[in-house]
Write a protein that holds these residues in place. Structure first.
Motif, PDB file in Angstrom:
ATOM      1  N   THR A   1      48.153  39.560  41.036  1.00  0.00           N
ATOM      2  CA  THR A   1      47.734  39.395  39.649  1.00  0.00           C
ATOM      3  C   THR A   1      47.213  40.731  39.135  1.00  0.00           C
ATOM      4  OG1 THR A   1      47.158  37.071  39.987  1.00  0.00           O
ATOM      5  CG2 THR A   1      46.204  38.162  38.077  1.00  0.00           C
ATOM      6  N   GLU A   2      47.730  41.159  38.001  1.00  0.00           N
ATOM      7  CA  GLU A   2      47.290  42.415  37.395  1.00  0.00           C
ATOM      8  C   GLU A   2      46.813  42.154  35.973  1.00  0.00           C
ATOM      9  OE1 GLU A   2      49.922  45.680  37.846  1.00  0.00           O
ATOM     10  OE2 GLU A   2      50.302  45.299  39.963  1.00  0.00           O
ATOM     11  N   ARG A   3      46.206  43.166  35.385  1.00  0.00           N
ATOM     12  CA  ARG A   3      45.605  43.013  34.058  1.00  0.00           C
ATOM     13  C   ARG A   3      46.139  44.105  33.133  1.00  0.00           C
ATOM     14  NH1 ARG A   3      40.919  42.138  35.746  1.00  0.00           N
ATOM     15  NH2 ARG A   3      40.523  40.040  35.004  1.00  0.00           N
ATOM     16  N   LYS A   4      46.384  43.744  31.886  1.00  0.00           N
ATOM     17  CA  LYS A   4      46.781  44.720  30.882  1.00  0.00           C
ATOM     18  C   LYS A   4      45.525  45.320  30.245  1.00  0.00           C
ATOM     19  CE  LYS A   4      51.221  42.576  29.773  1.00  0.00           C
ATOM     20  NZ  LYS A   4      52.075  41.967  28.728  1.00  0.00           N
ATOM     21  N   TRP A   5      45.388  46.629  30.377  1.00  0.00           N
ATOM     22  CA  TRP A   5      44.203  47.322  29.858  1.00  0.00           C
ATOM     23  C   TRP A   5      44.517  47.797  28.435  1.00  0.00           C
ATOM     24  CZ3 TRP A   5      40.323  46.354  32.967  1.00  0.00           C
ATOM     25  CH2 TRP A   5      40.599  46.118  34.317  1.00  0.00           C
ATOM     26  N   ARG A   6      44.542  46.861  27.512  1.00  0.00           N
ATOM     27  CA  ARG A   6      44.967  47.168  26.147  1.00  0.00           C
ATOM     28  C   ARG A   6      43.939  47.994  25.395  1.00  0.00           C
ATOM     29  NH1 ARG A   6      47.245  41.050  25.153  1.00  0.00           N
ATOM     30  NH2 ARG A   6      49.335  41.390  25.983  1.00  0.00           N
ATOM     31  N   THR A   7      42.660  47.745  25.648  1.00  0.00           N
ATOM     32  CA  THR A   7      41.586  48.491  24.992  1.00  0.00           C
ATOM     33  C   THR A   7      40.483  48.736  26.017  1.00  0.00           C
ATOM     34  OG1 THR A   7      40.288  46.553  24.325  1.00  0.00           O
ATOM     35  CG2 THR A   7      42.066  47.264  22.828  1.00  0.00           C
ATOM     36  N   PRO A   8      39.581  49.703  25.761  1.00  0.00           N
ATOM     37  CA  PRO A   8      38.460  49.903  26.681  1.00  0.00           C
ATOM     38  C   PRO A   8      37.610  48.649  26.867  1.00  0.00           C
ATOM     39  CG  PRO A   8      38.697  51.820  25.286  1.00  0.00           C
ATOM     40  CD  PRO A   8      39.656  50.783  24.757  1.00  0.00           C
ATOM     41  N   GLU A   9      37.568  47.763  25.860  1.00  0.00           N
ATOM     42  CA  GLU A   9      36.779  46.531  25.999  1.00  0.00           C
ATOM     43  C   GLU A   9      37.300  45.642  27.126  1.00  0.00           C
ATOM     44  OE1 GLU A   9      36.468  44.446  22.328  1.00  0.00           O
ATOM     45  OE2 GLU A   9      34.706  45.596  21.692  1.00  0.00           O
ATOM     46  N   ALA A  10      38.554  45.848  27.527  1.00  0.00           N
ATOM     47  CA  ALA A  10      39.101  45.073  28.641  1.00  0.00           C
ATOM     48  C   ALA A  10      38.339  45.338  29.938  1.00  0.00           C
ATOM     49  CB  ALA A  10      40.591  45.387  28.830  1.00  0.00           C
ATOM     50  N   LEU A  11      37.585  46.436  29.996  1.00  0.00           N
ATOM     51  CA  LEU A  11      36.791  46.733  31.192  1.00  0.00           C
ATOM     52  C   LEU A  11      35.717  45.668  31.430  1.00  0.00           C
ATOM     53  CD1 LEU A  11      36.290  50.579  30.721  1.00  0.00           C
ATOM     54  CD2 LEU A  11      37.808  49.445  32.356  1.00  0.00           C
ATOM     55  N   LEU A  12      35.368  44.916  30.384  1.00  0.00           N
ATOM     56  CA  LEU A  12      34.373  43.856  30.547  1.00  0.00           C
ATOM     57  C   LEU A  12      34.950  42.640  31.265  1.00  0.00           C
ATOM     58  CD1 LEU A  12      32.794  43.930  26.970  1.00  0.00           C
ATOM     59  CD2 LEU A  12      31.857  44.951  29.062  1.00  0.00           C
ATOM     60  N   LEU A  13      36.280  42.515  31.280  1.00  0.00           N
ATOM     61  CA  LEU A  13      36.903  41.303  31.810  1.00  0.00           C
ATOM     62  C   LEU A  13      36.727  41.136  33.324  1.00  0.00           C
ATOM     63  CD1 LEU A  13      40.052  41.394  29.548  1.00  0.00           C
ATOM     64  CD2 LEU A  13      38.067  39.901  29.328  1.00  0.00           C
ATOM     65  N   PRO A  14      36.948  42.172  34.151  1.00  0.00           N
ATOM     66  CA  PRO A  14      36.686  41.959  35.584  1.00  0.00           C
ATOM     67  C   PRO A  14      35.217  41.690  35.881  1.00  0.00           C
ATOM     68  CG  PRO A  14      37.201  44.261  35.135  1.00  0.00           C
ATOM     69  CD  PRO A  14      37.510  43.497  33.885  1.00  0.00           C
ATOM     70  N   ILE A  15      34.327  42.212  35.036  1.00  0.00           N
ATOM     71  CA  ILE A  15      32.905  41.892  35.199  1.00  0.00           C
ATOM     72  C   ILE A  15      32.681  40.420  34.901  1.00  0.00           C
ATOM     73  CG2 ILE A  15      30.583  42.304  34.321  1.00  0.00           C
ATOM     74  CD1 ILE A  15      31.438  45.188  33.734  1.00  0.00           C
ATOM     75  N   GLY A  16      33.248  39.943  33.789  1.00  0.00           N
ATOM     76  CA  GLY A  16      33.128  38.529  33.458  1.00  0.00           C
ATOM     77  C   GLY A  16      33.679  37.641  34.553  1.00  0.00           C
ATOM     78  N   GLU A  17      34.779  38.075  35.157  1.00  0.00           N
ATOM     79  CA  GLU A  17      35.382  37.310  36.259  1.00  0.00           C
ATOM     80  C   GLU A  17      34.433  37.250  37.453  1.00  0.00           C
ATOM     81  OE1 GLU A  17      39.039  38.831  38.322  1.00  0.00           O
ATOM     82  OE2 GLU A  17      39.978  37.315  37.053  1.00  0.00           O
ATOM     83  N   ALA A  18      33.754  38.367  37.742  1.00  0.00           N
ATOM     84  CA  ALA A  18      32.792  38.387  38.855  1.00  0.00           C
ATOM     85  C   ALA A  18      31.608  37.472  38.574  1.00  0.00           C
ATOM     86  CB  ALA A  18      32.310  39.816  39.100  1.00  0.00           C
ATOM     87  N   LEU A  19      31.148  37.442  37.320  1.00  0.00           N
ATOM     88  CA  LEU A  19      30.047  36.548  36.966  1.00  0.00           C
ATOM     89  C   LEU A  19      30.477  35.088  37.080  1.00  0.00           C
ATOM     90  CD1 LEU A  19      28.562  38.367  33.827  1.00  0.00           C
ATOM     91  CD2 LEU A  19      28.065  38.728  36.256  1.00  0.00           C
ATOM     92  N   ALA A  20      31.706  34.802  36.616  1.00  0.00           N
ATOM     93  CA  ALA A  20      32.206  33.422  36.699  1.00  0.00           C
ATOM     94  C   ALA A  20      32.386  32.998  38.151  1.00  0.00           C
ATOM     95  CB  ALA A  20      33.538  33.317  35.950  1.00  0.00           C
ATOM     96  N   ARG A  21      32.822  33.921  38.990  1.00  0.00           N
ATOM     97  CA  ARG A  21      32.997  33.589  40.408  1.00  0.00           C
ATOM     98  C   ARG A  21      31.647  33.275  41.051  1.00  0.00           C
ATOM     99  NH1 ARG A  21      35.771  37.720  41.605  1.00  0.00           N
ATOM    100  NH2 ARG A  21      37.779  36.764  41.189  1.00  0.00           N
ATOM    101  N   LEU A  22      30.616  34.015  40.652  1.00  0.00           N
ATOM    102  CA  LEU A  22      29.263  33.721  41.149  1.00  0.00           C
ATOM    103  C   LEU A  22      28.854  32.308  40.758  1.00  0.00           C
ATOM    104  CD1 LEU A  22      26.480  34.774  42.322  1.00  0.00           C
ATOM    105  CD2 LEU A  22      25.904  35.304  39.946  1.00  0.00           C
ATOM    106  N   ILE A  23      29.081  31.955  39.487  1.00  0.00           N
ATOM    107  CA  ILE A  23      28.718  30.628  38.993  1.00  0.00           C
ATOM    108  C   ILE A  23      29.442  29.534  39.764  1.00  0.00           C
ATOM    109  CG2 ILE A  23      28.988  29.079  36.995  1.00  0.00           C
ATOM    110  CD1 ILE A  23      26.733  31.009  36.587  1.00  0.00           C
ATOM    111  N   CYS A  24      30.712  29.777  40.074  1.00  0.00           N
ATOM    112  CA  CYS A  24      31.562  28.714  40.624  1.00  0.00           C
ATOM    113  C   CYS A  24      31.606  28.670  42.145  1.00  0.00           C
ATOM    114  CB  CYS A  24      32.992  28.865  40.084  1.00  0.00           C
ATOM    115  SG  CYS A  24      33.102  28.671  38.284  1.00  0.00           S
ATOM    116  N   THR A  25      31.054  29.671  42.823  1.00  0.00           N
ATOM    117  CA  THR A  25      31.164  29.690  44.288  1.00  0.00           C
ATOM    118  C   THR A  25      29.820  29.746  45.008  1.00  0.00           C
ATOM    119  OG1 THR A  25      31.385  32.106  44.379  1.00  0.00           O
ATOM    120  CG2 THR A  25      33.423  30.820  44.177  1.00  0.00           C
ATOM    121  N   GLU A  26      28.753  30.165  44.322  1.00  0.00           N
ATOM    122  CA  GLU A  26      27.464  30.309  45.001  1.00  0.00           C
ATOM    123  C   GLU A  26      26.568  29.109  44.738  1.00  0.00           C
ATOM    124  OE1 GLU A  26      26.435  32.469  47.146  1.00  0.00           O
ATOM    125  OE2 GLU A  26      27.983  34.013  46.972  1.00  0.00           O
TER     126      GLU A  26
END
Length: 212
Positions: A136-161
């Motif tokens: 799975t890869e991500r399209k880095w269309r804008t610099p704001e896309a840098l927030l998306l892997p962070i959001g994914e890490a936060l969501a993973r914390l919520i859903c796995t810990e």
């Protein structure tokens, strides 16, 4: 500007993101205080490849990365409030409403699947070798896309810990958070080398105070 290496003591990337501002020695350090700091932290956290970061940096407008870093800091402090409110007990379905800002961030993602060479390779039961893997890869269309892997890490914390085992370091001046994965869940410090050692020295001084 030379930066200290980022700290990764949370045993969960979502908590390490909260720990991206801390006081490792005497003065507070914010590893995402500007755009370059954000890029550096993302690379150290292995959330974004160096190649993707270089591409984002080369296409960013002046000041654009600093603006995204500011958004990342706001995200960090919003999520810190959620974690501090809920740590030490299991999350419940009732908590979902508070996570709506995170879901709105995740909705902006643009990921896709790609067939890529298999780094390790796969041996099938019949002994056949498959040289490809689906990634799975991500399209880095804008610099704001840098927030998306962070959001994914936060969501993973919520859903796995289990938030029952999300703790704050007991060091008096320490702000670091961690997920306690130890047997018996008796971890008290961000690390034994830092706050744990200071507590041990303080206890030793207290015990021997009357000897002098």
């Amino acid at each position: 500007m030379d930066r200290l290496p980022a700290m990764f003591v949370g045993d969960a990337l979502g908590l390490d993101f909260l720990n991206s501002v801390a006081t490792p020695v005497d003065s507070p350090v914010d590893w995402i205080d500007d755009g370059e700091g954000l890029l550096g932290w993302l690379e150290q956290a292995r959330l974004v490849t160096a190649e993707a970061l270089a591409g984002v940096r080369s296409h960013a407008l002046p000041g654009e990365l600093d603006k995204v870093a500011d958004q990342a800091r706001h995200l960090r402090e919003w999520f810190r409030g959620f974690v501090r409110e809920h740590k030490g007990r299991p999350l419940s379905a009732m908590d979902l409403a508070q996570l709506e800002p995170l879901n709105r961030l995740l909705e902006r993602d643009a990921t896709f699947s790609r067939i890529s060479p298999s780094l390790a390779g796969k041996d099938m039961p019949a002994g056949r070798y498959i040289p490809f893997q689906l990634v799975t890869e991500r399209k880095w269309r804008t610099p704001e896309a840098l927030l998306l892997p962070i959001g994914e890490a936060l969501a993973r914390l919520i859903c796995t810990e289990d938030f029952s085992h999300v703790k704050a370091c007991e060091g008096p001046a320490c702000t670091l958070l961690f997920a306690d994965h130890t047997r018996g869940h008796r971890r008290r410090w961000c690390s034994m080398a830092a706050c744990g050692n200071r507590a041990k020295q303080a206890s030793h001084r207290h015990r021997h105070k009357g000897d002098h």
